[in-house]
Design a protein around this motif. Sequence first.
Motif, mmCIF file in Angstrom:
data_model
loop_
_atom_site.group_PDB
_atom_site.id
_atom_site.type_symbol
_atom_site.label_atom_id
_atom_site.label_comp_id
_atom_site.label_asym_id
_atom_site.label_seq_id
_atom_site.Cartn_x
_atom_site.Cartn_y
_atom_site.Cartn_z
ATOM 1 N N ASP A 2 39.547 34.500 30.789
ATOM 2 C CA ASP A 2 40.794 35.495 30.394
ATOM 3 C C ASP A 2 40.714 35.782 28.818
ATOM 4 O O ASP A 2 40.896 35.092 27.997
ATOM 5 C CB ASP A 2 42.356 34.762 30.891
ATOM 6 N N ILE A 11 34.381 40.564 37.833
ATOM 7 C CA ILE A 11 34.390 40.582 39.214
ATOM 8 C C ILE A 11 35.578 39.926 39.708
ATOM 9 O O ILE A 11 35.801 38.703 39.051
ATOM 10 C CB ILE A 11 33.256 39.735 39.768
ATOM 11 N N ALA A 12 36.004 40.510 40.406
ATOM 12 C CA ALA A 12 37.473 39.969 41.147
ATOM 13 C C ALA A 12 37.444 39.690 42.778
ATOM 14 O O ALA A 12 37.743 38.526 43.150
ATOM 15 C CB ALA A 12 38.742 40.998 41.235
ATOM 16 N N VAL A 29 33.316 50.446 31.259
ATOM 17 C CA VAL A 29 33.615 51.298 32.342
ATOM 18 C C VAL A 29 34.926 52.062 32.027
ATOM 19 O O VAL A 29 35.841 51.456 31.744
ATOM 20 C CB VAL A 29 33.773 50.459 33.736
ATOM 21 N N ARG A 88 42.765 37.151 27.313
ATOM 22 C CA ARG A 88 44.037 37.015 26.420
ATOM 23 C C ARG A 88 44.355 35.516 26.206
ATOM 24 O O ARG A 88 44.890 35.425 25.383
ATOM 25 C CB ARG A 88 45.209 37.535 27.459
ATOM 26 N N ILE A 124 36.648 45.632 32.827
ATOM 27 C CA ILE A 124 38.091 44.854 32.833
ATOM 28 C C ILE A 124 38.939 45.953 32.462
ATOM 29 O O ILE A 124 38.623 46.589 31.441
ATOM 30 C CB ILE A 124 38.296 43.388 32.456
ATOM 31 N N LEU A 141 38.657 35.189 36.186
ATOM 32 C CA LEU A 141 39.789 35.315 35.555
ATOM 33 C C LEU A 141 40.438 34.070 35.244
ATOM 34 O O LEU A 141 40.914 33.585 34.123
ATOM 35 C CB LEU A 141 40.752 36.245 35.883
ATOM 36 N N ALA A 149 42.578 49.605 40.982
ATOM 37 C CA ALA A 149 42.799 51.122 41.255
ATOM 38 C C ALA A 149 44.041 51.086 42.128
ATOM 39 O O ALA A 149 44.860 52.178 42.136
ATOM 40 C CB ALA A 149 41.758 51.728 42.178
ATOM 41 N N LEU A 152 37.472 54.891 42.814
ATOM 42 C CA LEU A 152 37.094 53.953 43.900
ATOM 43 C C LEU A 152 38.180 52.981 44.342
ATOM 44 O O LEU A 152 38.974 52.605 43.319
ATOM 45 C CB LEU A 152 35.834 53.044 43.203
HETATM 46 P P1 NAD Z 1 38.876 45.224 39.972
HETATM 47 O O1 NAD Z 1 40.256 44.881 40.130
HETATM 48 O O2 NAD Z 1 37.927 44.788 40.860
HETATM 49 O O3 NAD Z 1 38.514 44.754 38.494
HETATM 50 C C1 NAD Z 1 39.215 44.633 37.411
HETATM 51 C C2 NAD Z 1 38.797 43.155 36.542
HETATM 52 O O4 NAD Z 1 39.556 43.186 35.261
HETATM 53 C C3 NAD Z 1 39.344 42.195 37.694
HETATM 54 O O5 NAD Z 1 37.942 41.204 37.464
HETATM 55 C C4 NAD Z 1 40.462 41.465 36.813
HETATM 56 O O6 NAD Z 1 40.221 39.765 36.778
HETATM 57 C C5 NAD Z 1 39.723 41.683 35.205
HETATM 58 N N1 NAD Z 1 40.680 41.455 34.363
HETATM 59 C C6 NAD Z 1 42.060 41.789 34.130
HETATM 60 N N2 NAD Z 1 42.592 41.290 33.159
HETATM 61 C C7 NAD Z 1 41.900 40.496 32.414
HETATM 62 C C8 NAD Z 1 41.768 39.481 31.548
HETATM 63 N N3 NAD Z 1 42.894 39.424 30.648
HETATM 64 N N4 NAD Z 1 40.624 38.805 31.156
HETATM 65 C C9 NAD Z 1 39.530 38.971 31.872
HETATM 66 N N5 NAD Z 1 39.481 39.811 32.835
HETATM 67 C C10 NAD Z 1 40.398 40.534 33.373
HETATM 68 O O7 NAD Z 1 38.867 46.523 39.720
HETATM 69 P P2 NAD Z 1 37.517 47.906 39.217
HETATM 70 O O8 NAD Z 1 38.038 49.173 39.761
HETATM 71 O O9 NAD Z 1 36.565 47.270 39.461
HETATM 72 O O10 NAD Z 1 37.781 47.858 37.514
HETATM 73 C C11 NAD Z 1 36.544 47.618 36.640
HETATM 74 C C12 NAD Z 1 36.803 48.691 35.492
HETATM 75 O O11 NAD Z 1 36.318 49.847 36.147
HETATM 76 C C13 NAD Z 1 37.937 48.771 34.956
HETATM 77 O O12 NAD Z 1 37.784 49.066 33.344
HETATM 78 C C14 NAD Z 1 38.756 50.230 35.624
HETATM 79 O O13 NAD Z 1 39.558 50.706 34.547
HETATM 80 C C15 NAD Z 1 37.416 50.677 35.442
HETATM 81 N N6 NAD Z 1 37.462 51.997 36.316
HETATM 82 C C16 NAD Z 1 37.659 51.822 37.647
HETATM 83 C C17 NAD Z 1 37.841 53.144 38.458
HETATM 84 C C18 NAD Z 1 38.188 52.991 39.891
HETATM 85 O O14 NAD Z 1 38.504 54.062 40.474
HETATM 86 N N7 NAD Z 1 38.458 51.836 40.633
HETATM 87 C C19 NAD Z 1 37.189 54.127 38.057
HETATM 88 C C20 NAD Z 1 36.861 54.258 36.762
HETATM 89 C C21 NAD Z 1 36.764 53.332 35.736
#
Ligand code: NAD
Length: 259
Positions: free
Chosen positions: A69, A19-20, A148, A71, A97, A45, A201, A196
Amino acid sequence: MSDENAGALAGKKGLVVGIANESSIAYACARDFAAQGAALAVTYLNDKAEPHVRPLAEGLGADIIVPCDVREPGQLEAVYEAIEQRWGRLDFLLHAIAFAPREDLHGRVVDASREGFLTAMDVSCHSFIRMARLAEPLMSEGGCLMTVSFYGAEKVVANYNLMGPVKAALESTVKYLAAELGPRGIRVHALSPGPLKTRAASGIARFDELMEQAAERAPRHQLADISDVGATAAFLVGDRARSLTGNVTYVDCGYHIVG
Ligand code: NAD
């Protein structure tokens, strides 16, 4: 969420990483998990993210709210220690993530740097393996692991670039984990939403065009939203999905069959 599902996850304990903000896929999933009665552990994070995530997690009544995090050495382990102390077990987790350095994400795969590739694989794929390994001893009565992915794992999607091979590895990981953990009653899934508008994205070039094209071409001529993804996630972690594992579940109004 419809009332017929209320309580479907009552008594279950789930970890949500990713969750961001309130547009995050992980937030929509957490909202549905909580609405169906699950108790949640939610991570943020870092200090910068905490003020955005904590109010959302508190709004869902999360029992555990801790930094993570993937990493940072020891942070993931600390999340599981908090879970073990508070709950002594875990029923499901959502790994939502992903990260790739901007320069590598915006370039051709041919030009991807070794460091960029390894970082993207570490944060977006190997972290799921680590989460599964830490979850296994807490899932002695079975459980569900979910990540995801995106259609760009399977077919070449313009501008998805480096994340394509990374998500392909993630989807393959889902299958191997499902095979290895199936005998322990642990099911493993990838959700594959259509495009999305989220923070992650926004890092992909010409994402608006991808959304327009997906909406136009999808059999339903529309895009799924994050609530659709949440509803699917809540179904998959529940007991009604007990015979499903190793799947990539598309939540994309059918885009993947024509994309
Ligand atoms: P988002 O930016 O809301 O979420 C991405 C999350 O990754 C953030 O909460 C961020 O803090 C976290 N993150 C990044 N680096 C990190 C680290 N080192 N340690 C812990 N957390 C870390 O965006 P989202 O679209 O909700 O992304 C969630 C997942 O969905 C991702 O895997 C993304 O690839 C996937 N996804 C997104 C879409 C889209 O269109 N948005 C489509 C298919 C899949």
